[in-house]
Design a protein around this motif. Structure first.
Motif, short mmCIF file in Angstrom:
data_model
loop_
_atom_site.label_atom_id
_atom_site.label_comp_id
_atom_site.label_asym_id
_atom_site.label_seq_id
_atom_site.Cartn_x
_atom_site.Cartn_y
_atom_site.Cartn_z
N ILE A 1 54.11 25.96 -0.36
CA ILE A 1 55.72 25.73 -0.21
C ILE A 1 55.74 24.48 0.73
O ILE A 1 54.93 24.33 1.77
CB ILE A 1 55.94 26.92 1.10
CG1 ILE A 1 56.02 28.14 0.38
CG2 ILE A 1 57.57 26.78 1.60
CD1 ILE A 1 57.04 28.60 -0.69
N HIS A 2 56.88 23.78 0.53
CA HIS A 2 57.04 22.62 1.19
C HIS A 2 56.74 22.71 2.82
O HIS A 2 57.50 23.82 3.25
CB HIS A 2 58.26 21.91 0.85
CG HIS A 2 58.63 21.50 -0.71
ND1 HIS A 2 57.87 20.58 -0.96
CD2 HIS A 2 59.26 22.08 -1.54
CE1 HIS A 2 57.98 20.38 -2.53
NE2 HIS A 2 58.99 21.26 -2.81
N TYR A 3 56.57 21.87 3.37
CA TYR A 3 56.35 21.81 4.93
C TYR A 3 55.39 23.03 5.53
O TYR A 3 54.67 22.66 6.31
CB TYR A 3 57.80 22.23 5.58
CG TYR A 3 58.45 21.15 5.42
CD1 TYR A 3 58.64 20.14 6.33
CD2 TYR A 3 59.47 20.83 4.33
CE1 TYR A 3 59.56 18.97 6.23
CE2 TYR A 3 60.50 19.83 4.37
CZ TYR A 3 60.57 18.88 5.18
OH TYR A 3 61.39 17.99 5.21
N LEU A 4 55.43 24.02 4.92
CA LEU A 4 54.53 25.30 5.40
C LEU A 4 53.09 25.21 4.62
O LEU A 4 52.17 25.87 5.39
CB LEU A 4 54.97 26.53 5.16
CG LEU A 4 56.65 26.56 5.78
CD1 LEU A 4 57.03 27.94 5.15
CD2 LEU A 4 56.39 26.45 7.09
N GLY A 5 52.83 24.33 3.61
CA GLY A 5 51.84 24.49 2.95
C GLY A 5 51.33 25.96 2.21
O GLY A 5 52.08 26.16 1.60
N THR A 6 50.11 26.09 2.47
CA THR A 6 49.55 27.56 1.50
C THR A 6 49.99 28.82 2.54
O THR A 6 49.71 28.85 3.58
CB THR A 6 48.23 27.62 1.45
OG1 THR A 6 47.78 26.19 0.61
CG2 THR A 6 47.61 28.52 0.89
N ILE A 7 50.68 29.41 1.63
CA ILE A 7 51.18 31.14 2.21
C ILE A 7 50.56 31.95 1.54
O ILE A 7 50.67 31.94 0.23
CB ILE A 7 52.63 30.94 2.38
CG1 ILE A 7 53.47 30.06 3.02
CG2 ILE A 7 53.27 32.45 2.80
CD1 ILE A 7 53.24 30.08 4.57
N HIS A 8 49.83 33.12 2.26
CA HIS A 8 49.50 34.17 1.52
C HIS A 8 50.17 35.13 1.07
O HIS A 8 51.05 35.69 2.11
CB HIS A 8 48.23 34.84 2.23
CG HIS A 8 47.29 35.90 1.24
ND1 HIS A 8 46.58 35.43 0.49
CD2 HIS A 8 47.45 37.24 1.35
CE1 HIS A 8 46.13 36.61 -0.15
NE2 HIS A 8 46.70 37.75 0.55
N ALA A 9 50.64 35.42 -0.15
CA ALA A 9 51.98 36.27 -0.37
C ALA A 9 51.46 37.43 -1.03
O ALA A 9 51.96 38.48 -1.01
CB ALA A 9 52.71 35.51 -1.47
N GLU A 10 50.24 37.47 -1.68
CA GLU A 10 49.80 38.91 -2.34
C GLU A 10 49.67 39.93 -1.38
O GLU A 10 49.28 39.87 -0.36
CB GLU A 10 48.45 38.55 -2.91
CG GLU A 10 47.80 39.51 -3.59
CD GLU A 10 46.40 39.52 -4.20
OE1 GLU A 10 46.03 39.93 -5.20
OE2 GLU A 10 45.53 38.34 -3.74
N GLY A 11 50.16 41.05 -1.81
CA GLY A 11 50.24 42.21 -1.09
C GLY A 11 51.52 42.58 -0.17
O GLY A 11 51.86 43.58 0.37
N MET A 12 52.47 41.27 -0.21
CA MET A 12 53.76 41.49 0.68
C MET A 12 54.80 42.22 -0.46
O MET A 12 54.66 41.76 -1.66
CB MET A 12 54.07 40.24 1.05
CG MET A 12 52.97 39.56 2.19
SD MET A 12 53.52 38.03 2.72
CE MET A 12 54.59 38.36 4.15
#
Length: 177
Positions: A60-71
Motif C-alpha cells: 500500500i502507498h505510504y504504508l508499505g507492506t501490510i499483512h492482510a491474510e487471515g483478516m
C-alpha cells in the motif's frame, strides 16, 4: 441461517481498496490502481487491485507492506484507516474482493461467471442475475458444488422446499459452481 458470515482474506485474493479523505490529491494516489488500456480502438479501464501475495501481504502507498491474510475485510478496513491517519485527514477506507466469483451453468437463461464482491450471495440472487431458470428446468434439483480445502462437496437443493431458507447452502460462497 445468517448472512453475517465474514470470510478471511487469503493468499491470491485481489482486493479493491478505495480511500477517501479531505485531500483529493492523496485520494487519487491510493485510488488510481488502474491503467488506461486501448484494445481495438476502444479505451477503457482495467482494474488491477491489490493482490495478496504468497506471504499474505499487500503493498500500500505510504504504508508499505501490510499483512492482510487471515483478516476480514472489516478488520483490514479499520487497520488501514488507523494506519493512514498520520498521512491523511479523516481517511475512509472501503475493501472489496475483486476476484471472488460464482459459476452458473445448466438450465439458466444466461450461464455465466458472476463477480461476487461480498463474502456470500443468496442462491436466489444468483439465479435472478443469470436470467432465472428456463421454463423446462427442474426447480427441485439444483446442484451446488463447493470446494472446501482439497475436497469438493455436492448438495442438491429443492427450491420448492421452504427449508432452503434455513440451509447453510442458501448462501453461495466464492468459487461455488
Amino acid at each position: 441461517i445468517s448472512n453475517t458470515y465474514e470470510s478471511k482474506i487469503q493468499q491470491k485474493d485481489v482486493l479493491g481498496i478505495t480511500v477517501s479523505s479531505l485531500s483529493k490529491e492523496l485520494d487519487d494516489a491510493f485510488n488510481d490502481v488502474s491503467k488506461s488500456t486501448t484494445e481495438n480502438g476502444i479505451t477503457g479501464k482495467t482494474v488491477m487491485g491489490y493482490p495478496v501475495n504468497d506471504q499474505g501481504n499487500i503493498l500500500i502507498h505510504y504504508l508499505g507492506t501490510i499483512h492482510a491474510e487471515g483478516m476480514t475485510r472489516k478488520e483490514l478496513q479499520q487497520k488501514l484507516q488507523k494506519d493512514l491517519l498520520p498521512y491523511m485527514k479523516e481517511p475512509i477506507v472501503a475493501v472489496q474482493y475483486l476476484n471472488h466469483k460464482v459459476t452458473v451453468l445448466g438450465q439458466v437463461v444466461k450461464p455465466q461467471v458472476l463477480n461476487m464482491p461480498e463474502e456470500q450471495m443468496p442462491l436466489l440472487d444468483v439465479l435472478v442475475n443469470s436470467g432465472d431458470l428456463k421454463d423446462n428446468a427442474s426447480r427441485t434439483n439444483i446442484m451446488i458444488i463447493r470446494e472446501n480445502g482439497t475436497e469438493k462437496k455436492v448438495k442438491l437443493i429443492n427450491l420448492e422446499d421452504h427449508s432452503i431458507f434455513t440451509s447453510p447452502w442458501y448462501y453461495v460462497q466464492p468459487n461455488d459452481i
